[in-house]
Design a protein around this motif. Sequence first.
Motif, short mmCIF file in Angstrom:
data_model
loop_
_atom_site.label_atom_id
_atom_site.label_comp_id
_atom_site.label_asym_id
_atom_site.label_seq_id
_atom_site.Cartn_x
_atom_site.Cartn_y
_atom_site.Cartn_z
N LEU A 116 -30.08 -99.67 -46.91
CA LEU A 116 -31.44 -100.13 -47.23
C LEU A 116 -31.68 -101.46 -46.55
O LEU A 116 -30.73 -102.24 -46.37
CB LEU A 116 -31.59 -100.23 -48.75
CG LEU A 116 -31.43 -98.86 -49.42
CD1 LEU A 116 -30.18 -98.82 -50.28
CD2 LEU A 116 -32.65 -98.46 -50.19
N CYS A 117 -32.92 -101.73 -46.17
CA CYS A 117 -33.28 -102.98 -45.47
C CYS A 117 -32.61 -103.06 -44.10
O CYS A 117 -31.99 -104.07 -43.76
CB CYS A 117 -32.93 -104.20 -46.32
SG CYS A 117 -33.65 -104.20 -47.95
N SER A 118 -32.74 -102.00 -43.32
CA SER A 118 -31.97 -101.87 -42.07
C SER A 118 -32.47 -102.74 -40.93
O SER A 118 -31.78 -102.87 -39.92
CB SER A 118 -32.00 -100.41 -41.60
OG SER A 118 -31.45 -99.58 -42.59
N ILE A 134 -33.16 -97.24 -44.01
CA ILE A 134 -34.43 -97.36 -44.74
C ILE A 134 -34.99 -98.76 -44.53
O ILE A 134 -34.27 -99.75 -44.74
CB ILE A 134 -34.21 -97.12 -46.25
CG1 ILE A 134 -33.64 -95.72 -46.47
CG2 ILE A 134 -35.51 -97.29 -47.04
CD1 ILE A 134 -32.48 -95.67 -47.39
N ASP A 135 -36.22 -98.85 -44.08
CA ASP A 135 -36.89 -100.15 -43.99
C ASP A 135 -38.37 -100.01 -44.31
O ASP A 135 -39.01 -99.02 -43.96
CB ASP A 135 -36.70 -100.81 -42.62
CG ASP A 135 -36.87 -102.32 -42.71
OD1 ASP A 135 -35.86 -103.04 -42.79
OD2 ASP A 135 -38.04 -102.80 -42.75
N LEU A 136 -38.85 -101.05 -44.96
CA LEU A 136 -40.23 -101.10 -45.41
C LEU A 136 -41.21 -101.25 -44.24
O LEU A 136 -42.34 -100.77 -44.30
CB LEU A 136 -40.32 -102.35 -46.30
CG LEU A 136 -41.56 -102.69 -47.07
CD1 LEU A 136 -41.91 -101.57 -48.02
CD2 LEU A 136 -41.32 -103.99 -47.87
N VAL A 158 -26.47 -102.70 -48.25
CA VAL A 158 -27.69 -103.52 -48.11
C VAL A 158 -27.24 -104.80 -47.42
O VAL A 158 -26.50 -105.61 -48.00
CB VAL A 158 -28.35 -103.85 -49.46
CG1 VAL A 158 -29.74 -104.46 -49.20
CG2 VAL A 158 -28.47 -102.63 -50.37
N ASN A 159 -27.67 -104.95 -46.17
CA ASN A 159 -27.23 -106.08 -45.37
C ASN A 159 -28.35 -107.09 -45.20
O ASN A 159 -29.40 -106.78 -44.67
CB ASN A 159 -26.76 -105.58 -43.99
CG ASN A 159 -25.59 -104.64 -44.13
OD1 ASN A 159 -24.71 -104.86 -44.96
ND2 ASN A 159 -25.57 -103.56 -43.35
N PHE A 160 -28.12 -108.27 -45.71
CA PHE A 160 -29.05 -109.39 -45.57
C PHE A 160 -30.47 -109.03 -46.03
O PHE A 160 -31.44 -109.16 -45.28
CB PHE A 160 -29.01 -109.94 -44.13
CG PHE A 160 -27.61 -110.32 -43.76
CD1 PHE A 160 -27.07 -111.53 -44.15
CD2 PHE A 160 -26.79 -109.40 -43.11
CE1 PHE A 160 -25.75 -111.83 -43.88
CE2 PHE A 160 -25.46 -109.70 -42.83
CZ PHE A 160 -24.94 -110.92 -43.22
N ASP A 193 -21.57 -105.80 -37.52
CA ASP A 193 -22.52 -106.90 -37.41
C ASP A 193 -23.94 -106.40 -37.26
O ASP A 193 -24.22 -105.53 -36.43
CB ASP A 193 -22.17 -107.78 -36.21
CG ASP A 193 -20.96 -108.64 -36.51
OD1 ASP A 193 -20.78 -109.04 -37.67
OD2 ASP A 193 -20.18 -108.89 -35.57
N SER A 194 -24.81 -106.98 -38.04
CA SER A 194 -26.23 -106.67 -37.92
C SER A 194 -26.87 -107.80 -37.10
O SER A 194 -26.22 -108.81 -36.78
CB SER A 194 -26.86 -106.61 -39.31
OG SER A 194 -26.83 -107.89 -39.90
N TYR A 195 -28.15 -107.65 -36.83
CA TYR A 195 -28.89 -108.72 -36.14
C TYR A 195 -28.76 -110.03 -36.91
O TYR A 195 -28.45 -111.08 -36.34
CB TYR A 195 -30.36 -108.31 -36.00
CG TYR A 195 -31.23 -109.38 -35.41
CD1 TYR A 195 -31.30 -109.55 -34.04
CD2 TYR A 195 -31.96 -110.23 -36.25
CE1 TYR A 195 -32.09 -110.56 -33.51
CE2 TYR A 195 -32.74 -111.24 -35.72
CZ TYR A 195 -32.80 -111.40 -34.35
OH TYR A 195 -33.57 -112.40 -33.83
C1 LIG Z 1 -33.63 -110.20 -43.38
S1 LIG Z 1 -34.00 -108.60 -42.80
C2 LIG Z 1 -32.36 -107.93 -42.56
C3 LIG Z 1 -32.34 -106.81 -41.57
C4 LIG Z 1 -30.97 -106.23 -41.24
N1 LIG Z 1 -30.33 -105.65 -42.39
C5 LIG Z 1 -30.07 -107.26 -40.61
O1 LIG Z 1 -29.11 -107.66 -41.27
O2 LIG Z 1 -30.34 -107.64 -39.47
C6 LIG Z 1 -34.55 -107.78 -44.25
C7 LIG Z 1 -35.20 -106.44 -43.99
O3 LIG Z 1 -35.46 -105.82 -45.26
C8 LIG Z 1 -36.67 -105.11 -45.18
N2 LIG Z 1 -37.15 -104.93 -46.55
C9 LIG Z 1 -37.61 -105.89 -47.38
N3 LIG Z 1 -37.91 -105.38 -48.59
C10 LIG Z 1 -37.63 -104.04 -48.52
C11 LIG Z 1 -37.74 -102.97 -49.43
N4 LIG Z 1 -38.21 -103.15 -50.67
N5 LIG Z 1 -37.37 -101.74 -49.02
C12 LIG Z 1 -36.91 -101.55 -47.76
N6 LIG Z 1 -36.79 -102.54 -46.84
C13 LIG Z 1 -37.14 -103.76 -47.22
C14 LIG Z 1 -37.54 -105.97 -44.30
O4 LIG Z 1 -38.60 -105.23 -43.72
C15 LIG Z 1 -36.51 -106.48 -43.27
O5 LIG Z 1 -36.47 -105.61 -42.15
#
Ligand SMILES: C[S@@+](CC[C@H](N)C(=O)[O-])C[C@H]1O[C@@H](n2cnc3c(N)ncnc32)[C@H](O)[C@@H]1O
Length: 228
Positions: A56-58, A79-81, A126-128, A202-204
């Motif tokens: 989640l939050c990819s 999964i990303d919003l 769930v990463n970052f 590693d993620s971004y």
């Molecule tokens: C800080 S970024 C981290 C992205 C990635 N995991 C990384 O480590 O590079 C947080 C991500 O979570 C997504 N996000 C925030 N709330 C969310 C939700 N309720 N469901 C799914 N994605 C969500 C955002 O759109 C964003 O792409």
Amino acid sequence: MKTKTDLVIPFEWKDRHPILLEKFFYIPKGFDHQEDRLEWNDERIFGNSNPVCIELCSGNGQWIGEKAKQRPDLNWVAIDLDFGRARKIWLKIFREKISNLYVVCGDGSVFLRYYAPLKGAKESFVNFPDPWPKQRHAKHRLIQKPFLDLLSTVLVDGALASFATDDVSYRDQMIRELARSAQWQPVFYDPYYLSDFESYGDSYFANLWKQKKRTLYYIQYVNGSRRI
Ligand SMILES: C[S@@+](CC[C@H](N)C(=O)[O-])C[C@H]1O[C@@H](n2cnc3c(N)ncnc32)[C@H](O)[C@@H]1O
């Protein structure tokens, strides 16, 4: 070769509804969701019964793309919003030919509550997640008991759930929220996190924070009483 313009959600805002496209499941905002769960082995999704891992939050999908390439014996769901980020993952799937990766564009909690197969995933990540660093905004953080209760329903018993963050306050909140339910068993001894996890990937954002010499925290819990 696919480009951005090949993925356009094909209906008006007023007619919005969830839609299953090639390698992309779209969950609209502001829709009256009803339970309508997917099946991972559906020909339109993976078309096989390999075990499924969900992230989640990819974001841009860097972490899950690498994992999916390293483990072609598993199916991976990102999964990303955010539509733009979900579409980047969709493009990555075609450009890098990652057939065991699927992307969901929507709110993670809505996906778990209405659409994810029950007891259908062997592992979650769930990463970052967005840290909402100001205390008055901390209520918006995703990793809280209601989300964890939903996550538990879509993971098989014994599944591992992993969380990564660079935010100390969010790290402590995640651990507190996981402790609120007897469902979750910690993998790491007290204080329940590691700050060095070489093989994690590693993620971004992991790379960004490493460049800035920030400490990263990794938390892992088992869903239920035994580990698979
Ligand atoms: C800080 S970024 C981290 C992205 C990635 N995991 C990384 O480590 O590079 C947080 C991500 O979570 C997504 N996000 C925030 N709330 C969310 C939700 N309720 N469901 C799914 N994605 C969500 C955002 O759109 C964003 O792409």
